[in-house]
Scaffold this active site. Structure first.
Site, PDB file in Angstrom:
ATOM      1  N   THR A 132      43.587  45.404  37.165  1.00 61.17           N
ATOM      2  CA  THR A 132      42.948  45.013  35.910  1.00 61.17           C
ATOM      3  C   THR A 132      42.785  43.498  35.807  1.00 61.17           C
ATOM      4  O   THR A 132      43.544  42.746  36.428  1.00 61.17           O
ATOM      5  CB  THR A 132      43.835  45.510  34.738  1.00 61.17           C
ATOM      6  OG1 THR A 132      43.405  44.915  33.527  1.00 61.17           O
ATOM      7  CG2 THR A 132      45.297  45.141  34.938  1.00 61.17           C
ATOM      8  N   ASP A 133      41.832  43.081  34.972  1.00 59.05           N
ATOM      9  CA  ASP A 133      41.669  41.637  34.708  1.00 59.05           C
ATOM     10  C   ASP A 133      42.789  41.112  33.813  1.00 59.05           C
ATOM     11  O   ASP A 133      42.959  39.897  33.670  1.00 59.05           O
ATOM     12  CB  ASP A 133      40.299  41.346  34.078  1.00 59.05           C
ATOM     13  CG  ASP A 133      40.076  42.014  32.726  1.00 59.05           C
ATOM     14  OD1 ASP A 133      40.933  42.818  32.287  1.00 59.05           O
ATOM     15  OD2 ASP A 133      39.025  41.746  32.102  1.00 59.05           O
ATOM     16  N   GLU A 134      43.565  42.023  33.203  1.00 60.74           N
ATOM     17  CA  GLU A 134      44.586  41.577  32.240  1.00 60.74           C
ATOM     18  C   GLU A 134      45.712  40.792  32.908  1.00 60.74           C
ATOM     19  O   GLU A 134      46.473  40.098  32.236  1.00 60.74           O
ATOM     20  CB  GLU A 134      45.128  42.773  31.447  1.00 60.74           C
ATOM     21  CG  GLU A 134      44.007  43.487  30.720  1.00 60.74           C
ATOM     22  CD  GLU A 134      44.440  44.513  29.686  1.00 60.74           C
ATOM     23  OE1 GLU A 134      45.561  44.417  29.161  1.00 60.74           O
ATOM     24  OE2 GLU A 134      43.635  45.413  29.407  1.00 60.74           O
ATOM     25  N   TYR A 158      52.338  45.998  30.015  1.00 58.85           N
ATOM     26  CA  TYR A 158      51.346  46.659  30.888  1.00 58.85           C
ATOM     27  C   TYR A 158      50.828  45.682  31.945  1.00 58.85           C
ATOM     28  O   TYR A 158      50.893  45.955  33.148  1.00 58.85           O
ATOM     29  CB  TYR A 158      50.175  47.208  30.054  1.00 58.85           C
ATOM     30  CG  TYR A 158      48.953  47.548  30.888  1.00 58.85           C
ATOM     31  CD1 TYR A 158      48.991  48.580  31.828  1.00 58.85           C
ATOM     32  CD2 TYR A 158      47.757  46.816  30.755  1.00 58.85           C
ATOM     33  CE1 TYR A 158      47.875  48.881  32.611  1.00 58.85           C
ATOM     34  CE2 TYR A 158      46.647  47.121  31.535  1.00 58.85           C
ATOM     35  CZ  TYR A 158      46.704  48.141  32.460  1.00 58.85           C
ATOM     36  OH  TYR A 158      45.608  48.439  33.236  1.00 58.85           O
ATOM     37  N   LYS A 162      51.270  45.614  36.069  1.00 65.50           N
ATOM     38  CA  LYS A 162      50.141  45.648  37.016  1.00 65.50           C
ATOM     39  C   LYS A 162      50.179  44.402  37.919  1.00 65.50           C
ATOM     40  O   LYS A 162      49.899  44.481  39.115  1.00 65.50           O
ATOM     41  CB  LYS A 162      48.804  45.717  36.264  1.00 65.50           C
ATOM     42  CG  LYS A 162      48.544  47.028  35.549  1.00 65.50           C
ATOM     43  CD  LYS A 162      48.442  48.242  36.466  1.00 65.50           C
ATOM     44  CE  LYS A 162      47.208  48.249  37.327  1.00 65.50           C
ATOM     45  NZ  LYS A 162      47.047  49.546  38.061  1.00 65.50           N
TER      46      LYS A 162
END
Ligand code: NAD
Ligand code: TYD
Length: 359
Positions: A132-134, A158, A162
């Site tokens: 993810t970009d998060e 989260y 990741k």
């Protein structure tokens, strides 16, 4: 043959369906069927002998090893994860177990499997990690978009889990030479997305006459990508990505949450008019703790190196998505059972309404 993990979830199921529609190659689909996994997503391939579904946990190293030995896949495409930020705030433990320990367990099984392969198959094997970009953290207005070189700065349990899994994948390439590929994608939307995430939650709540709960001031920005475009990008990375590399995937579609919800209301106003605009149901509620302000993806590398670009604009993708949810209200209703209702109660009950509708 490829092995997919988490192929009964939102993106994984779209990937499995797209794969079987566009190639002859079989898929082993390993999924634990958590609350987010749903075999109804795969109903159209139930009779397809090229799809082998295995209910199981990626943390179960023995099971993964036996699947690898039995089916001898040429690649693993790893989607399985706990994926919802709000749940990670309420209960981070599952995120560490699946996203960190589960990815570690999968990498270990892949490393052992690859070491037993003949040289030709070993050279062709790929481990594609879907991320993810998060992991890059939060941008201010005007900051340049995330590139593959942006330092990691995850802010939620989260995104931290990741980020940890991305680092493990990187280390397995660097240390053991495992042919890994990592993709970091922006927010997806489209068919089969669990109605806890912004877009399907707002569609379902609007149709049910419920409040549309916007966190904070609604000015948080996300980049939105139609799930079919994400799946096409993953196929492309698997086909032509360079081992050890990471690829940012995005839609070049930055929107505030309020813009997204207004768009959904306007589409529903035209497709399912009630005499009052759905915008009347919008209510501002207490913000998410640590809420990242803005994500933006520079998808230039995958465009230049792998010639991938999104096909859908936000306008075309969001219309398709709303129509899909209107055509599949039974799918949503099946999900909205006891456990789902308990989650909604937990996440929204203690968010005092700041303005707008309160129920
Ligand atoms: P999802 O929550 O809809 O689906 C996750 C799937 O993984 C479910 O089918 C679940 O049953 C399965 N799963 C969970 N724990 C498991 C375990 N221990 N063993 C086996 N299976 C397990 O998630 P999604 O939105 O489809 O996301 C898929 C992947 O893409 C995730 O890795 C996520 O981090 C990443 N991603 C998602 C988005 C997004 O906008 N949804 C954007 C970028 C990246
Ligand atoms: P979400 O779909 O949970 O994805 P992520 O947190 O991974 O980006 O949320 C998208 C945006 O919508 C995020 O800024 C939080 C916001 N949001 C709301 O305003 N209200 C809601 O009820 C939900 C679920 C999300």
């Amino acid at each position: 043959m490829i092995l997919v993990t988490g192929g009964a979830g939102f993106i994984g199921a779209n990937f499995v369906l797209g794969w079987l529609a566009s190639t002859d190659e079989s898929i082993v689909n390993l999924d634990k069927l958590t609350y987010a996994g749903n075999l109804n997503n795969l109903a159209s391939v139930r009779e397809d002998a090229r799809h082998i579904f295995v209910k199981g946990d990626i943390c179960d190293g023995g099971l993964v090893a036996s699947l690898l030995d039995k089916y001898r896949p040429r690649a693993i495409v790893h989607f399985a994860a706990e994926s919802h930020v709000d749940r990670s705030i309420h209960a981070p433990g599952d995120f560490i177990t699946t996203n960190v320990n589960g990815t570690f367990s999968l990498l270990e099984a892949a490393r052992a499997y690859v070491s037993r392969l003949p040289a030709g198959e070993r050279a062709a094997f790929r481990f594609l990690h879907v991320s993810t970009d998060e992991v890059y953290g939060s941008l201010n207005p005007g900051d340049p978009a995330f590139t593959e070189n942006t330092p990691y700065a995850p802010n939620s349990p989260y995104s931290a889990s990741k980020a940890a899994s991305d680092h493990l994948v990187r280390a397995y390439h660097h240390t053991y030479g495992l042919a890994t590929l990592t993709s970091n994608c922006s927010n997806n939307y489209g068919p089969y997305q669990f109605p806890e995430k912004l877009i399907p939650l707002m569609i379902a709540s609007a149709l049910a006459g419920k409040r549309l709960p916007i966190y904070g001031d609604g000015a948080n920005v996300r980049d939105w990508l139609y799930v079919g475009d994400h799946c096409a990008a993953i196929r492309r990375v698997l086909e032509a990505g360079r081992p050890g590399e990471t690829y940012n995937i995005g839609g070049w579609n930055e929107k505030t949450n309020l813009e997204v919800v207004h768009t959904l209301c306007d589409i529903l106003d035209s497709l399912v008019p009630t005499g009052t605009s759905y915008r009347q149901q919008i209510g501002f509620v207490q913000d998410r703790p640590g809420h990242d302000r803005r994500y933006a993806i520079d998808a230039g590398k995958i465009g230049r190196e792998l010639c991938w670009r999104p096909v859908e604009s936000f306008d075309t993708g969001i219309r398709k998505t709303v129509q899909w949810y209107l055509d599949h209200q039974d799918w949503v209703r099946d999900i909205q059972s006891g456990a789902y209702l308990q989650w909604v109660e937990k996440n929204y009950a203690d968010r005092t309404s700041v303005s707008g509708r309160s129920a």
